[in-house]
Structures are given as structure tokens and as C-alpha cells.
Design a protein around this motif. Structure first.
Motif, short mmCIF file in Angstrom:
data_model
loop_
_atom_site.label_atom_id
_atom_site.label_comp_id
_atom_site.label_asym_id
_atom_site.label_seq_id
_atom_site.Cartn_x
_atom_site.Cartn_y
_atom_site.Cartn_z
N LYS A 25 94.13 30.39 41.91
CA LYS A 25 92.75 30.29 41.40
C LYS A 25 92.74 30.34 39.87
N ARG A 26 93.61 31.16 39.31
CA ARG A 26 93.71 31.25 37.85
C ARG A 26 94.19 29.91 37.27
N TRP A 27 95.21 29.30 37.90
CA TRP A 27 95.71 27.99 37.46
C TRP A 27 94.62 26.93 37.64
N GLU A 28 93.95 26.96 38.77
CA GLU A 28 92.88 25.99 39.04
C GLU A 28 91.77 26.12 37.99
N ASN A 29 91.46 27.34 37.60
CA ASN A 29 90.47 27.57 36.56
C ASN A 29 90.95 27.01 35.23
N SER A 30 92.24 27.14 34.94
CA SER A 30 92.77 26.62 33.67
C SER A 30 92.71 25.09 33.63
N ILE A 31 92.96 24.42 34.74
CA ILE A 31 92.87 22.95 34.70
C ILE A 31 91.42 22.48 34.70
N SER A 32 90.49 23.35 35.09
CA SER A 32 89.08 22.95 35.06
C SER A 32 88.59 22.81 33.62
N ARG A 33 89.31 23.41 32.69
CA ARG A 33 88.94 23.29 31.26
C ARG A 33 89.57 22.06 30.62
N MET A 34 90.43 21.40 31.34
CA MET A 34 91.08 20.19 30.85
C MET A 34 90.06 19.07 30.71
N HIS A 35 90.22 18.26 29.70
CA HIS A 35 89.30 17.15 29.45
C HIS A 35 90.12 15.88 29.21
N PHE A 36 90.05 14.95 30.14
CA PHE A 36 90.72 13.67 29.96
C PHE A 36 89.89 12.85 28.97
N PRO A 37 90.50 12.17 28.01
CA PRO A 37 89.75 11.47 26.97
C PRO A 37 89.11 10.17 27.47
N LYS A 38 87.91 9.91 26.98
CA LYS A 38 87.26 8.63 27.24
C LYS A 38 87.86 7.59 26.29
N TRP A 39 87.53 6.34 26.53
CA TRP A 39 88.08 5.22 25.77
C TRP A 39 87.93 5.44 24.27
N LYS A 40 86.73 5.79 23.82
CA LYS A 40 86.47 5.92 22.37
C LYS A 40 87.20 7.12 21.76
N GLU A 41 87.69 8.05 22.57
CA GLU A 41 88.42 9.21 22.07
C GLU A 41 89.91 8.93 21.90
N LEU A 42 90.35 7.77 22.36
CA LEU A 42 91.77 7.40 22.24
C LEU A 42 92.00 6.71 20.90
N PRO A 43 93.23 6.77 20.39
CA PRO A 43 93.52 6.12 19.11
C PRO A 43 93.24 4.61 19.20
N SER A 44 92.50 4.10 18.23
CA SER A 44 92.16 2.67 18.26
C SER A 44 93.13 1.83 17.43
N LEU A 45 93.89 2.47 16.56
CA LEU A 45 94.90 1.74 15.79
C LEU A 45 96.16 1.60 16.63
N GLY A 46 96.92 0.56 16.40
CA GLY A 46 98.16 0.36 17.14
C GLY A 46 99.13 1.52 16.96
N LEU A 47 99.74 1.93 18.06
CA LEU A 47 100.70 3.03 18.03
C LEU A 47 102.08 2.54 18.47
N TYR A 48 103.11 3.14 17.90
CA TYR A 48 104.46 2.87 18.35
C TYR A 48 104.73 3.66 19.63
N VAL A 49 105.78 3.29 20.33
CA VAL A 49 106.06 3.85 21.65
C VAL A 49 106.17 5.39 21.62
N ASP A 50 106.78 5.96 20.57
CA ASP A 50 106.90 7.43 20.48
C ASP A 50 105.52 8.07 20.41
N GLN A 51 104.64 7.46 19.62
CA GLN A 51 103.28 7.98 19.47
C GLN A 51 102.50 7.84 20.78
N VAL A 52 102.70 6.71 21.46
CA VAL A 52 102.02 6.49 22.74
C VAL A 52 102.47 7.55 23.75
N ALA A 53 103.76 7.78 23.81
CA ALA A 53 104.30 8.79 24.74
C ALA A 53 103.69 10.16 24.42
N ALA A 54 103.56 10.49 23.15
CA ALA A 54 102.99 11.79 22.76
C ALA A 54 101.53 11.91 23.22
#
Length: 178
Positions: free
Chosen positions: A8-37
Motif C-alpha cells: 500500500k505504501r508503494w502503491e501510494n508512492s506511484i499514485s504521486r507519479m505524473h506521466f508527462p503530456k505532449w507539451k511537457e516533453l522536450p520539443s527540441l531534437g534530442l540525441y539518443v542519450d538524452q532520449v534514454a534519460a
């Protein structure tokens, strides 16, 4: 602390997780290392396996995602990799690709991805998914089933891992007493 309390504690911790929407992602081109990060920062908060540079390069070679332009990845490729990273432990890569193509055949990729994020973030928080009458109902149902399958798998794996760890601790304690 019991396994269920830890879970339940772990489940509560993932409930605070926020997956980014499109506009929250980097819009400039990224190299593969940056993409992986970027990808792994989001996957790690759910306890998911990271995508490596080799995996990303293989997805390009197998045409699972579009090739980068001048070695730089655009936001649509980052989105594809986020989706692949999210679904890959539950579904085959070909099924993930077909799902992405199916959903984006009726809805624009940005709208489809943002709807996916709305559903995922609501599910993580155990909240009601906000209605969106402009989104194709069959596509929405497909996303709901996929997200639910991944989250159920994650939760089951986490609980099993905790239970196995505790039974090993119990076994070690028993062996020490003998």
C-alpha cells in the motif's frame, strides 16, 4: 510491517507519479542519450525497466519507431518510446506498434497520447477518468485495457517480489536458529 502495508505504501508512492503530456516533453531534437534519460526518468518512477541506447537503436533498425533526423529525435519519437517502455513488459513490441497505429489512425498522435496520459495518471491516483466525448470510444477502451493490464502486472510483480523477499528472510531466520 506486513507485505500488504508495504505494498500500500508503494502503491501510494506511484499514485504521486505524473506521466508527462505532449507539451511537457522536450520539443527540441534530442540525441539518443538524452532520449534514454527522459524515457527512463519517467519509467523509473513506476519501477519499470529502463530503455538502453542499444534498445532504442534496435527499435529504429527494426522500424518500430521512425529514424532520427541528423541523429536527433523529435517529440513524436519520444512519445513512441515512452509507450514502448511502458507496455513492453506486458505486450509484444509488434502488438504495441499495432496499438499505436490503431489509435492514431482515428485520432491525432498528440491527442491520442495526451488522452493516454490522462487515463494513466487517473488510474495511478485511483481517480475517475475525465470524460472526453471527442475521443474515439473503441480507442479509449483499448487504452483502458492496456493500461489496466500493465498496472495489474506491475502490482502483481511488486507484491510477489516483496513476498518472496520476506519468505527468504523467514527461511534465513529459521536456518540461523538451527
Amino acid at each position: 510491517m506486513t507485505n500488504l502495508t508495504k505494498f500500500k505504501r508503494w502503491e501510494n508512492s506511484i499514485s504521486r507519479m505524473h506521466f508527462p503530456k505532449w507539451k511537457e516533453l522536450p520539443s527540441l531534437g534530442l540525441y539518443v542519450d538524452q532520449v534514454a534519460a527522459v524515457i527512463n526518468e519517467n519509467l523509473a518512477s513506476l519501477g519499470m525497466e529502463p530503455l538502453t541506447k542499444s534498445m532504442i537503436n534496435n527499435y529504429v533498425k527494426k522500424k518500430t519507431i521512425q529514424a532520427p533526423i541528423k541523429k536527433k529525435y523529435a517529440v513524436n519519437q519520444i512519445v513512441d518510446l515512452l509507450l514502448i517502455g511502458f507496455f513492453k513488459n506486458t505486450f509484444a513490441i509488434d502488438d504495441i506498434r499495432r496499438g499505436i497505429l490503431q489509435i492514431t489512425s482515428k485520432d491525432y498522435p498528440k491527442q491520442a497520447y495526451d488522452r493516454f496520459v490522462e487515463i494513466l495518471n487517473a488510474r495511478l491516483k485511483n481517480e475517475k477518468v475525465p470524460d472526453n466525448p471527442n475521443f474515439d470510444p473503441a480507442n479509449e477502451q483499448l487504452m483502458n485495457f492496456g493500461i489496466d493490464a500493465v498496472l495489474a502486472s506491475l502490482k502483481a510483480r511488486y507484491l510477489l517480489k516483496m513476498m518472496a523477499k520476506e519468505s527468504q528472510v523467514g527461511k534465513d531466520n529459521h536456518e540461523n536458529k538451527e
